[in-house]
Design an enzyme around this catalytic site. Structure first.
Site, PDB file in Angstrom:
ATOM      1  N   SER A 668       0.835  -1.194   0.000  1.00  0.00           N
ATOM      2  CA  SER A 668       0.000   0.000   0.000  1.00  0.00           C
ATOM      3  C   SER A 668       0.876   1.253   0.000  1.00  0.00           C
ATOM      4  O   SER A 668       1.620   1.478  -0.943  1.00  0.00           O
ATOM      5  CB  SER A 668      -0.966  -0.043   1.197  1.00  0.00           C
ATOM      6  OG  SER A 668      -1.966   0.930   1.081  1.00  0.00           O
ATOM      7  N   ASP A 741      -8.874  -4.659  -6.102  1.00  0.00           N
ATOM      8  CA  ASP A 741      -8.531  -3.794  -4.963  1.00  0.00           C
ATOM      9  C   ASP A 741      -9.720  -2.920  -4.586  1.00  0.00           C
ATOM     10  O   ASP A 741     -10.338  -2.282  -5.432  1.00  0.00           O
ATOM     11  CB  ASP A 741      -7.329  -2.917  -5.320  1.00  0.00           C
ATOM     12  CG  ASP A 741      -6.655  -2.314  -4.095  1.00  0.00           C
ATOM     13  OD1 ASP A 741      -7.371  -1.748  -3.247  1.00  0.00           O
ATOM     14  OD2 ASP A 741      -5.424  -2.415  -3.980  1.00  0.00           O
ATOM     15  N   HIS A 775      -7.568  -5.400  -1.442  1.00  0.00           N
ATOM     16  CA  HIS A 775      -6.348  -4.699  -1.032  1.00  0.00           C
ATOM     17  C   HIS A 775      -5.457  -5.572  -0.147  1.00  0.00           C
ATOM     18  O   HIS A 775      -4.241  -5.551  -0.263  1.00  0.00           O
ATOM     19  CB  HIS A 775      -6.722  -3.412  -0.301  1.00  0.00           C
ATOM     20  CG  HIS A 775      -5.556  -2.490  -0.093  1.00  0.00           C
ATOM     21  ND1 HIS A 775      -4.846  -1.942  -1.136  1.00  0.00           N
ATOM     22  CD2 HIS A 775      -4.975  -2.019   1.044  1.00  0.00           C
ATOM     23  CE1 HIS A 775      -3.891  -1.168  -0.660  1.00  0.00           C
ATOM     24  NE2 HIS A 775      -3.931  -1.195   0.645  1.00  0.00           N
TER      25      HIS A 775
END
Length: 800
Positions: A668, A741, A775
């Site tokens: 991330s 995601d 994610h």
């Protein structure tokens, strides 16, 4: 240096010469042994801490779990067949035990192949309600703790698309349940239904600051499907299984009984829906009914909230954070902004708090104003409450002890909330006569349990706070030498019994009852260490300084058989990190790492590779600091490069590594960090970036902790965007991203476009898109393959 980088790049080029048709792979045996383990159960306890619930689940989901039907609407991801979040993690077994017993007992009567979620104790804590998801529905089940037997109590399919589908009523014998309406409409299949017109959106010219959200509504068909999936009927269901309709179908987003159980506040989503913000900013109406379902009062009507002032301390105008006061039978409390919600306005007070007593015949009464933005209120079993306000730009937080008899107040805490060394801890709580959790005050004294981080290490503590003079007395400080204990709760303050979790780097976390007066501890659980193969690796929290004097830390791991004394062999180094923003150097340099934390390897770090001859610096400090009028991101790149160089210098100074063989990685914002480091620094031989965002013009109204928009500071957005500097990136990089995601800003498109730019500009880069993954990665097949990809990449780029 240039020749070395060119050689490494050529070795890694085999990753990018062509598209590969590849099946799922598993990592090497050393890593697979650690990754393919059996997860210990999660433990939850009731408020009295006399019952323990052991929840078991699979270590990973499967690809088939992720391949179920899914609809993405208004910020939700739900399974339209079962009517529950498609991202939820289910429990597959339950066991119970009393704290004083020696062994847990298997719950009887569970369904075959259970998929359990939303466990909730009844107010009297004699029962436990939960959901079970079948192939086509969500069911309501009850566990009777006395008999340790579970049973299904209703055949009506529940609607869990907006979260927990039930709430206990105060008698502990009935629940109010959201069920699928009997006359529910069929979902619209966009492939079979042609649109009747274009999609049109308008702007009224007002300035707003909306982040980049995922899974939004896109067209009228989405609106209709959202309404179909979110709408529920409310049914009153007894623990014996009798059912009675309570309310007609609406889009119920919250169902909250007053503490005395005589009133019910229902919040429903209204039209118009939005295509630019998720459902939590749709219009909503909050209405209070009596326990029989008769209308009492509409207490709040919130309009569509598409227009937000700039800044993380800005909020919407109107009543917000409305909830029941926990220490009174039926009184609502809410906040209202005195600055219109705009943090840019200069006012003496930011928020005003009001109390509104049912049945709401009188006007709401003001009882407190905050100079900063209202954050939280904690009620107690006495005549006091703790109110907290905060302000993002300064990271300041203040807590006030409020006398509820005369509304007088005293500040009991005033600190930078990022300052972990000054953290006073959390108040010990109890359940009051209404079954609500409140601060436990006895003889005008309360207790606080704190993590106990200091510059000299971590020493968890219990403090006693005298509410008269606000004096504190430390009644316990943990001083374990080779292990760490986390204090869970106080069982009996007079006898000194507390519940703790004890662990060490090689001892799996387990529960104990400790007598803090004599120091004796009795084991409650005995979970085994599933990672025996790394119990002898060397682990140390190292401290070092950045070139500007900022204190930094990281947890260093070395192979178990490595000769630290002579260190003739120089190891390749792997650094895993995540940048964090601060407003001063003191808080940025504080240490929250403990060498006695259990070493829990996961796909979210590089720890696995200590078994393969690498040195690993995990959770390395990467602070980004903005002091005074400066913002952290004003010097993001400079500070990022300095953080990385300081980490490499520190481990190199110890004599353990070959500094020409250093890899950096992150997930991330850590992936964003990695791409920037490979772009702006020559300190790394390669990097691994997972599920990141690389073009900040695609998140133009702020990202992470950046409050300014692109048009405020275009040079910062451009400089910080690795995509904009793709022609400068020539270091081998592995890009990994979930195909689906769901995180705001980190669209899969970010990695796809960055890869295309790097490939066309001749950079040695490999892109891996994981099917069905959001994610955070969940499926075993994808996680093991991710580890294989990383292992292959590191072996080729560092070892060879």
């Amino acid at each position: 240096m240039k020749k070395r980088l060119t050689t490494i790049a050529l070795l890694c080029m085999m990753f990018v010469n062509a598209q590969e048709n590849i099946t799922y792979q598993k990592p090497s045996p050393e890593i697979l042994q650690l990754a393919d383990f059996e997860r210990a159960p999660s433990v939850s306890m009731n408020s009295k801490r006399d019952w323990m619930i052991f929840s078991y689940r699979s270590t990973y989901k499967t690809l088939d779990d992720l391949n179920q039907e899914e609809m993405k609407l208004a910020g939700l991801r739900v399974n339209p067949v079962t009517n529950i979040s498609s991202t939820i993690t289910h429990v597959n077994n339950l066991k119970t035990r009393k704290l004083t017993d020696k062994n847990e007992a298997q719950v009887k009567g569970l369904p075959n192949n259970p998929k359990i979620a939303y466990l909730s104790f009844s107010p009297d804590e004699k029962k436990l309600a939960f959901t079970n998801t079948t192939s086509n529905a969500v069911e309501l089940w009850i566990l009777d703790l006395a008999t340790n037997t579970a049973k299904k109590i209703s055949n009506q399919p529940l609607n869990a698309n907006l979260g927990s589908p039930f709430v206990w009523m105060s008698d502990s014998e009935n629940l109010l349940v959201k069920v699928i309406p009997a006359n529910r409409k069929e979902l619209i299949d966009e492939k079979k239904n042609l649109p009747t017109g274009p999609i049109v959106s308008n702007s009224d010219g007002k300035v707003s600051q909306n982040r980049t959200y995922q899974d939004l509504l896109k067209n009228p068909q989405d609106e209709a499907n959202f309404e179909t999936l979110a709408k529920s009927e409310l049914v009153k269901i007894s623990t014996s299984g009798t059912a009675q309709k309570f309310k007609d179908a609406e889009l119920y987003t919250s169902v909250n009984f007053s503490p005395d159980g005589n009133y019910l506040m229902l919040t429903t989503i209204q039209k118009p829906y939005s295509y630019i913000v998720p459902l939590n900013r749709f219009p909503m109406t909050s209405t209070v009914y009596d326990k029989e379902g008769n209308l009492v009062k509409t207490v709040n009507e919130t309009p569509l909230n598409e227009i937000m002032p700039k800044g993380f301390s800005s909020v919407r105008a109107g009543k917000r954070d409305m909830s029941w006061r926990d220490d009174q039978p039926a009184t609502l409390v809410y906040a209202e902004a005195l600055d219109g919600g705009d943090q840019a306005k200069q006012v003496e007070y930011r928020d005003e708090l009001f109390l509104w007593e049912a049945p709401f015949n009188a006007e709401p009464q003001s009882f407190f104003k905050t100079k900063q933005r209202f954050s939280n209120i904690e009620w107690s079993n006495s005549n006091v409450a703790i109110i907290t306000d905060s302000w993002y730009d300064t990271r300041n937080s203040k807590s006030y002890l409020v006398n509820l008899k005369d509304n007088s107040s005293k500040i009991i805490d005033d600190r930078n909330y990022q300052d972990v060394y000054s953290d006073p801890g959390n108040f010990v709580e109890t359940k009051n006569k209404f079954g609500r959790t409140v601060i436990n005050i006895d003889n005008n004294k309360a207790h606080l349990i704190g993590d106990g981080f200091t510059k000299d290490g971590q020493f968890p503590f219990i403090d006693e706070l005298d509410l008269n003079g606000l004096g504190k007395k430390r009644i316990y400080k943990s001083n374990l030498k080779n292990s760490k204990e986390s204090i869970v709760d106080i069982l009996d303050a007079k006898s000194g019994k507390v519940v703790v979790v004890e662990q060490s780097s090689s001892q799996y976390p387990n529960y104990f009852v400790r007598n803090i007066k004599n120091g004796k501890a009795t084991a409650v659980t005995n979970f085994e260490n599933p990672f025996e193969s790394i119990k002898n690796v060397y682990k140390e929290v190292i401290k070092y300084k950045r070139n500007d004097g900022v204190e930094l830390t990281g947890t260093l791991y070395l192979p178990a058989n490595y000769d630290r004394k002579n260190h003739k062999e120089k190891l390749p180094l792997l650094i895993w990190a995540y940048p964090r923003e601060y407003v001063n150097k003191d808080t940025a340099g504080q240490n929250t790492q403990n060498p006695n934390d259990f070493t829990f390897p996961s796909y979210g770090s590089f720890i696995y590779w200590v078994t393969k001859g690498y040195a690993v610096l995990d959770d390395a400090s990467f602070p980004i600091i903005g002091e005074g009028d400066a913002q952290p991101n004003d010097t993001f790149v400079t500070q990022l490069v300095a953080n990385g160089k300081a980490a490499i210098d520190a481990v190199d100074k110890l004599g353990y590594i070959d500094r020409t063989k250093v890899a950096v990685g992150g997930h991330s914002y850590g992936a964003f960090m990695t791409a920037n480091l490979l772009t702006y620094s020559k300190d790394y031989a390669c990097g691994i970036a997972r599920s990141g965002a690389y073009n900040r013009t695609l998140t133009p109204f702020g990202f992470q902790s950046e409050q300014r928009n692109y048009w405020d500071v275009p040079e910062i957005y451009n400089t910080m965007s690795p995509f904009m500097q793709a022609d400068k990136m020539k270091t081998p990089m592995l890009l990994i991203h979930g195909e689906a995601d769901n995180n705001p800003g980190t669209f899969t498109l970010q990695t796809e476009r960055y890869f295309q730019a790097l490939k066309n500009l001749g950079a040695p880069v490999r892109m891996v898109l994981l099917p069905k993954e959001a994610h955070g990665y969940a499926a075993k097949e994808n996680i093991l393959h991710t580890l294989w990809e990383q292992d292959q990449f590191l072996e080729k780029c560092l070892k060879k």
